[in-house]
Design a protein around this motif. Sequence first.
Motif, PDB file in Angstrom:
ATOM      1  N   GLY A  22       0.677  -1.295   0.022  1.00 31.25           N
ATOM      2  CA  GLY A  22       0.180  -0.066   0.187  1.00 31.25           C
ATOM      3  C   GLY A  22       0.957   1.220   0.081  1.00 31.25           C
ATOM      4  N   LEU A  23       0.144   2.325  -0.040  1.00 32.17           N
ATOM      5  CA  LEU A  23       0.798   3.965  -0.213  1.00 32.17           C
ATOM      6  C   LEU A  23       1.768   4.015   1.062  1.00 32.17           C
ATOM      7  N   VAL A  24       1.111   3.640   2.141  1.00 31.17           N
ATOM      8  CA  VAL A  24       1.982   3.960   3.264  1.00 31.17           C
ATOM      9  C   VAL A  24       3.600   3.245   3.210  1.00 31.17           C
ATOM     10  N   GLN A  25       3.494   2.271   2.563  1.00 29.45           N
ATOM     11  CA  GLN A  25       4.635   1.367   2.558  1.00 29.45           C
ATOM     12  C   GLN A  25       5.598   1.775   1.220  1.00 29.45           C
ATOM     13  N   VAL A  26       4.977   2.162   0.150  1.00 28.41           N
ATOM     14  CA  VAL A  26       5.625   2.379  -1.010  1.00 28.41           C
ATOM     15  C   VAL A  26       6.034   3.886  -1.436  1.00 28.41           C
ATOM     16  N   ALA A  27       5.025   4.792  -0.959  1.00 31.25           N
ATOM     17  CA  ALA A  27       5.381   6.034  -1.083  1.00 31.25           C
ATOM     18  C   ALA A  27       6.669   6.600  -0.362  1.00 31.25           C
ATOM     19  N   GLY A  28       7.439   7.630  -1.198  1.00 34.03           N
ATOM     20  CA  GLY A  28       8.708   7.955  -0.559  1.00 34.03           C
ATOM     21  C   GLY A  28       8.230   9.202   0.570  1.00 34.03           C
ATOM     22  N   LYS A  29       9.238   9.476   1.508  1.00 37.58           N
ATOM     23  CA  LYS A  29       9.200  10.304   2.607  1.00 37.58           C
ATOM     24  C   LYS A  29       8.931  11.465   1.973  1.00 37.58           C
ATOM     25  N   GLY A  30       7.925  12.357   2.672  1.00 39.40           N
ATOM     26  CA  GLY A  30       7.563  13.703   2.306  1.00 39.40           C
ATOM     27  C   GLY A  30       6.358  13.789   1.184  1.00 39.40           C
ATOM     28  N   THR A  31       6.051  12.624   0.537  1.00 36.62           N
ATOM     29  CA  THR A  31       4.999  12.485  -0.433  1.00 36.62           C
ATOM     30  C   THR A  31       3.605  12.983   0.108  1.00 36.62           C
ATOM     31  N   TRP A  32       2.981  13.679  -0.536  1.00 36.65           N
ATOM     32  CA  TRP A  32       1.791  14.230  -0.214  1.00 36.65           C
ATOM     33  C   TRP A  32       0.578  13.014  -0.773  1.00 36.65           C
ATOM     34  N   LEU A  33      -0.444  12.458   0.299  1.00 38.53           N
ATOM     35  CA  LEU A  33      -1.457  11.596   0.029  1.00 38.53           C
ATOM     36  C   LEU A  33      -2.621  12.206  -0.131  1.00 38.53           C
ATOM     37  N   VAL A  34      -3.320  12.450  -1.032  1.00 33.90           N
ATOM     38  CA  VAL A  34      -4.584  13.035  -1.129  1.00 33.90           C
ATOM     39  C   VAL A  34      -5.669  12.557  -1.446  1.00 33.90           C
ATOM     40  N   ASP A  35      -6.531  12.050  -0.539  1.00 32.45           N
ATOM     41  CA  ASP A  35      -7.669  11.009  -0.588  1.00 32.45           C
ATOM     42  C   ASP A  35      -8.848  11.854  -1.080  1.00 32.45           C
ATOM     43  N   LEU A  36      -9.465  11.772  -2.115  1.00 41.68           N
ATOM     44  CA  LEU A  36     -10.806  12.297  -2.759  1.00 41.68           C
ATOM     45  C   LEU A  36     -12.022  11.285  -2.725  1.00 41.68           C
ATOM     46  N   SER A  37     -11.897  10.274  -2.042  1.00 37.01           N
ATOM     47  CA  SER A  37     -12.772   9.470  -1.792  1.00 37.01           C
ATOM     48  C   SER A  37     -13.817   9.658  -0.734  1.00 37.01           C
ATOM     49  N   PRO A  38     -15.302   9.187  -1.017  1.00 35.45           N
ATOM     50  CA  PRO A  38     -16.147   9.415   0.247  1.00 35.45           C
ATOM     51  C   PRO A  38     -15.508   8.286   1.252  1.00 35.45           C
ATOM     52  N   SER A  39     -15.411   8.602   2.592  1.00 41.04           N
ATOM     53  CA  SER A  39     -15.021   7.877   3.575  1.00 41.04           C
ATOM     54  C   SER A  39     -15.609   8.176   4.687  1.00 41.04           C
ATOM     55  N   THR A  40     -15.004   7.903   5.891  1.00 39.37           N
ATOM     56  CA  THR A  40     -15.439   8.082   7.309  1.00 39.37           C
ATOM     57  C   THR A  40     -14.471   9.194   7.750  1.00 39.37           C
ATOM     58  N   PRO A  41     -15.098  10.072   9.046  1.00 39.75           N
ATOM     59  CA  PRO A  41     -14.326  10.885   9.664  1.00 39.75           C
ATOM     60  C   PRO A  41     -13.277   9.967  10.552  1.00 39.75           C
ATOM     61  N   GLY A  42     -13.479   8.802  10.920  1.00 41.29           N
ATOM     62  CA  GLY A  42     -12.676   7.815  11.704  1.00 41.29           C
ATOM     63  C   GLY A  42     -11.540   7.442  10.744  1.00 41.29           C
ATOM     64  N   PHE A  43     -11.742   6.945   9.729  1.00 38.49           N
ATOM     65  CA  PHE A  43     -10.589   6.643   8.620  1.00 38.49           C
ATOM     66  C   PHE A  43      -9.736   7.900   8.349  1.00 38.49           C
ATOM     67  N   ALA A  44     -10.309   9.031   7.998  1.00 36.46           N
ATOM     68  CA  ALA A  44      -9.485  10.117   7.793  1.00 36.46           C
ATOM     69  C   ALA A  44      -8.501  10.493   9.011  1.00 36.46           C
TER      70      ALA A  44
END
Length: 320
Positions: free
Chosen positions: A57-79
């Motif tokens: 997943g992105l937490v494992q693969v993305a480089g340090k300092g990468t911006w992760l921008v989630d456009l999905s409908p999700s829950t406040p808890g997940f965010a």
Amino acid sequence: MGKTFVFAGDTAIGAVLADNLVKAGYRAAPGIAEADVVFTFCATQTDLEDVYFDTEGLVQVAGKGTWLVDLSPSTPGFARELNAVAIVSELHAIEAPLAVRDATVERAYSDTDNLICFVASEDEDETAEILPMLKALAGMVEPTGTPGSAQLARAALTLNTASQLVSVMEADALCRASGIQSSGAFRFAREQGFITEAAARLYAAVVEKRFVGEYSVRICMAELSAALMAADDIDLILPGAEAGLHLLELLAVIGGTDMAVSSLSLVYGEEAACAAQGLDWTRAEQAYGDMEADGDECDCGGDHHHHEEYPGGFGGYSAN
């Protein structure tokens, strides 16, 4: 236009949104490891969790300092959870769920003016740095505050639009089943301010049989499922929203997953009208019959709670 980007998750929506960014002058990166910004959009909570937290997943693969921008409908808890993990992993998490203004536009995600983006993060400076890219995606960007607040705002909007969707379909169905044209009732309701412009557009799409669009039943189900999960997280029951989701599930089961939300009107109509649009009520008979026999969930493509088998048989949700 310094930042490069990639999309992860839903490839269909991602391709449309990526095109909007390219048109605004941003460059697509060759892969996640090379991207400054990774945008995500997923139609189920399960897919979203896998995209971020799977072994690849992105937490494992993305480089340090990468911006992760989630456009999905999700829950406040997940965010909030994603934000906490991002901080520990030296990443930047931006919560930016999208919403469409006009659900009846065929290319609903292609027109940036038709999109609204709620945005929240731990740090206002982080939000400010990513704001230009968000404005290239959505005509209106609405900051909401700290992590979780954007998904809460998105869920509240979802509940309002879902109830409006069902009310339009049922008002139209009542008139049709009574043998009268519904146009007069809707015109009067619109003129007197009883229904919104958005509801009037939905009704027009039903009348004109515009059942194709990027804002599909699948996406609407994802939004409503997320809102219901947000309510479930705080032990709140929303029976109206549950009923609306059950109707969308039924439409998905009979073949309407990728149709526009205006196609929900077909669930209230004659079997022949459904068949003319490629819908098959025998799928519902089998799906819910199998559920009763095996205790499994139906094959509607959603990630949500399911209802009891529909009483009275199938061939049209109403008695028409």
